[in-house]
Design an enzyme around this catalytic site. Structure first.
Site, PDB file in Angstrom:
ATOM      1  N   HIS A   1       0.811  -1.220   0.000  1.00 26.82           N
ATOM      2  CA  HIS A   1       0.000   0.000   0.000  1.00 26.82           C
ATOM      3  C   HIS A   1       0.843   1.268   0.000  1.00 26.82           C
ATOM      4  O   HIS A   1       0.336   2.350   0.295  1.00 26.82           O
ATOM      5  CB  HIS A   1      -0.942  -0.002   1.208  1.00 26.82           C
ATOM      6  CG  HIS A   1      -1.931  -1.120   1.174  1.00 26.82           C
ATOM      7  ND1 HIS A   1      -2.494  -1.652   2.317  1.00 26.82           N
ATOM      8  CD2 HIS A   1      -2.460  -1.814   0.125  1.00 26.82           C
ATOM      9  CE1 HIS A   1      -3.321  -2.629   1.983  1.00 26.82           C
ATOM     10  NE2 HIS A   1      -3.306  -2.751   0.659  1.00 26.82           N
TER      11      HIS A   1
ATOM     12  N   CYS B   1       3.761  20.942  -5.808  1.00 28.16           N
ATOM     13  CA  CYS B   1       4.924  20.282  -6.387  1.00 28.16           C
ATOM     14  C   CYS B   1       5.920  21.333  -6.880  1.00 28.16           C
ATOM     15  O   CYS B   1       5.547  22.278  -7.574  1.00 28.16           O
ATOM     16  CB  CYS B   1       4.491  19.384  -7.534  1.00 28.16           C
ATOM     17  SG  CYS B   1       5.856  18.645  -8.468  1.00 28.16           S
TER      18      CYS B   1
ATOM     19  N   CYS C   1       6.118  20.978 -11.021  1.00 27.01           N
ATOM     20  CA  CYS C   1       5.050  21.366 -11.949  1.00 27.01           C
ATOM     21  C   CYS C   1       3.928  22.161 -11.302  1.00 27.01           C
ATOM     22  O   CYS C   1       3.010  22.605 -11.996  1.00 27.01           O
ATOM     23  CB  CYS C   1       4.470  20.125 -12.623  1.00 27.01           C
ATOM     24  SG  CYS C   1       3.398  19.129 -11.551  1.00 27.01           S
TER      25      CYS C   1
ATOM     26  N   SER D   1      -2.487  -9.569  10.656  1.00 27.42           N
ATOM     27  CA  SER D   1      -3.475  -9.029   9.716  1.00 27.42           C
ATOM     28  C   SER D   1      -4.751  -9.851   9.772  1.00 27.42           C
ATOM     29  O   SER D   1      -4.704 -11.090   9.803  1.00 27.42           O
ATOM     30  CB  SER D   1      -2.936  -9.026   8.284  1.00 27.42           C
ATOM     31  OG  SER D   1      -3.938  -8.608   7.369  1.00 27.42           O
ATOM     32  N   SER D   2      -5.887  -9.158   9.746  1.00 26.83           N
ATOM     33  CA  SER D   2      -7.178  -9.840   9.654  1.00 26.83           C
ATOM     34  C   SER D   2      -7.559 -10.110   8.203  1.00 26.83           C
ATOM     35  O   SER D   2      -8.561 -10.762   7.943  1.00 26.83           O
ATOM     36  CB  SER D   2      -8.271  -9.008  10.333  1.00 26.83           C
ATOM     37  OG  SER D   2      -8.417  -7.756   9.670  1.00 26.83           O
TER      38      SER D   2
ATOM     39  N   ASN E   1      -2.322 -14.034  14.437  1.00 26.93           N
ATOM     40  CA  ASN E   1      -3.086 -12.797  14.556  1.00 26.93           C
ATOM     41  C   ASN E   1      -4.007 -12.883  15.766  1.00 26.93           C
ATOM     42  O   ASN E   1      -4.613 -13.925  16.021  1.00 26.93           O
ATOM     43  CB  ASN E   1      -3.931 -12.563  13.295  1.00 26.93           C
ATOM     44  CG  ASN E   1      -4.616 -11.215  13.294  1.00 26.93           C
ATOM     45  OD1 ASN E   1      -3.959 -10.177  13.215  1.00 26.93           O
ATOM     46  ND2 ASN E   1      -5.939 -11.209  13.395  1.00 26.93           N
ATOM     47  N   ILE E   2      -4.124 -11.787  16.497  1.00 26.50           N
ATOM     48  CA  ILE E   2      -5.059 -11.739  17.612  1.00 26.50           C
ATOM     49  C   ILE E   2      -6.461 -11.553  17.042  1.00 26.50           C
ATOM     50  O   ILE E   2      -6.790 -10.508  16.500  1.00 26.50           O
ATOM     51  CB  ILE E   2      -4.723 -10.586  18.577  1.00 26.50           C
ATOM     52  CG1 ILE E   2      -3.318 -10.774  19.159  1.00 26.50           C
ATOM     53  CG2 ILE E   2      -5.747 -10.520  19.709  1.00 26.50           C
ATOM     54  CD1 ILE E   2      -2.863  -9.621  20.036  1.00 26.50           C
TER      55      ILE E   2
ATOM     56  N   CYS F   1       2.416 -10.806  17.895  1.00 29.03           N
ATOM     57  CA  CYS F   1       3.526 -11.136  17.001  1.00 29.03           C
ATOM     58  C   CYS F   1       4.869 -10.974  17.700  1.00 29.03           C
ATOM     59  O   CYS F   1       5.789 -11.780  17.506  1.00 29.03           O
ATOM     60  CB  CYS F   1       3.467 -10.261  15.759  1.00 29.03           C
ATOM     61  SG  CYS F   1       2.014 -10.524  14.713  1.00 29.03           S
TER      62      CYS F   1
END
Length: 308
Positions: free
Chosen positions: A155, A214, A217, A255-256, A280-281, A298
């Site tokens: 991501h 930016c 540009c 991660s779920s 994972n919890i 973890c």
């Protein structure tokens, strides 16, 4: 694709092997580790020769970064606020102003977070040849800070900024300096910490906040992350599928798997009949695919597993 695309010298390597009291607030309650579960996960890792790992927000909560979905402590449980949507950011200058003001306030704390013992354990597994590839849904750069090499930030990463006009990339730390220059004396009292590097501010608090454009540009700037409602770049997805095809087992940590962008790789692993384990919890979207799931922190489990 990692933060190494840019010389982010401020991403110092190193880690804290413990979870301080202040960070535990973001870690959901879990039962003590069952020795049988630990033995089962050890056997799973030992049998893998080219382990593919997917990590999520549950890995970084122990570094003090809140997540969205954890029971009782995630953003959705603590507040009715919701994350920025992609089209809202792209279409609305006011939404960009609000986002960047919140991000500006939260950046000093967010950028100072360090890897925890789980990040270090996975880095060590890679160094010893156990981990073939790691895919993280997190945008905090903690795997990179820990020194992980074979990595895809699915991501994106909040330490990078992209121009929506020309596509040029820059460092988020440099943008913080530009914010400081354009907003001398601007200040606001934050109402809490959000998962993606920002804080809670009311609309009236950001009315006079100025946002740089930016430098190449004049276009609008956006963190190089996949906002909710956007899709992951197809070439990135293909790269991950290619690395998965080279692997012989898949481990999910923290991660779920509620978002399809990562869940798709569990479906692919199932089609390939790869063994799958989840750490994972709480329950996940892929519990029916996994051979087993260990419900524990973890940072308590991964350092106890030997990559032999």
């Amino acid at each position: 694709m990692s933060w190494r695309r840019l010389p982010l010298h401020l991403l110092r390597r190193g880690a804290s092997s413990s979870t301080c009291a202040a960070t535990v607030d973001f870690v959901p309650v879990s039962r003590p580790i069952d020795p049988t579960d630990l033995e089962r996960l050890q056997e799973f890792v030992s049998q893998a020769r080219r382990l593919f790992v997917i990590t999520g927000a549950g890995l970084s909560t122990e570094s003090g970064i809140p997540d969205y979905r954890s029971e009782g402590v995630g953003l959705y449980a603590r507040t009715d606020r919701r994350p920025m949507q992609h089209m809202e950011f792209v279409r609305s200058a006011k939404s960009r102003q609000r986002y960047w003001a919140r991000n500006y306030m939260g950046w000093p704390q967010f950028s100072s977070h360090r890897p925890n013992s789980a990040h270090v354990a996975l880095r060590d597994w890679e160094a010893q040849g156990k981990v073939h590839w790691l895919v993280t849904q997190n945008v905090d750069a903690l795997h990179s800070k820990a020194g992980h090499q074979h990595l895809t930030e699915l991501h994106g990463c909040l330490h990078r900024v992209v121009c929506l006009g020309c596509g040029s990339l820059s460092r988020r730390e440099d943008l913080q300096s530009r914010f400081n220059e354009m907003n001398p004396g601007w200040a606001a009292e934050a109402g809490g910490v959000a998962p993606d590097g920002d804080v809670f501010l009311e609309d009236e608090q950001v009315l006079h906040f100025r946002v740089p454009s930016c430098q190449s540009c004049g276009g609008s700037l956006k963190p190089e992350v996949t906002f909710f409602g956007d899709t992951v770049d197809r070439s990135t997805v293909q790269l991950v599928h290619d690395r998965l095809a080279e692997s012989d087992a898949l481990l999910v940590a923290g991660s779920s798997l509620q978002v399809y962008s990562s869940y798709r790789f569990l479906l692919a692993a199932s089609e390939k009949k790869l063994p799958v384990a989840i750490l994972n919890i709480g329950p996940t979207r892929a519990d029916h695919i996994a051979q087993f799931r260990v419900s524990a922190r973890c940072g308590a489990v991964l350092p106890a597993i030997l990559p032999c």
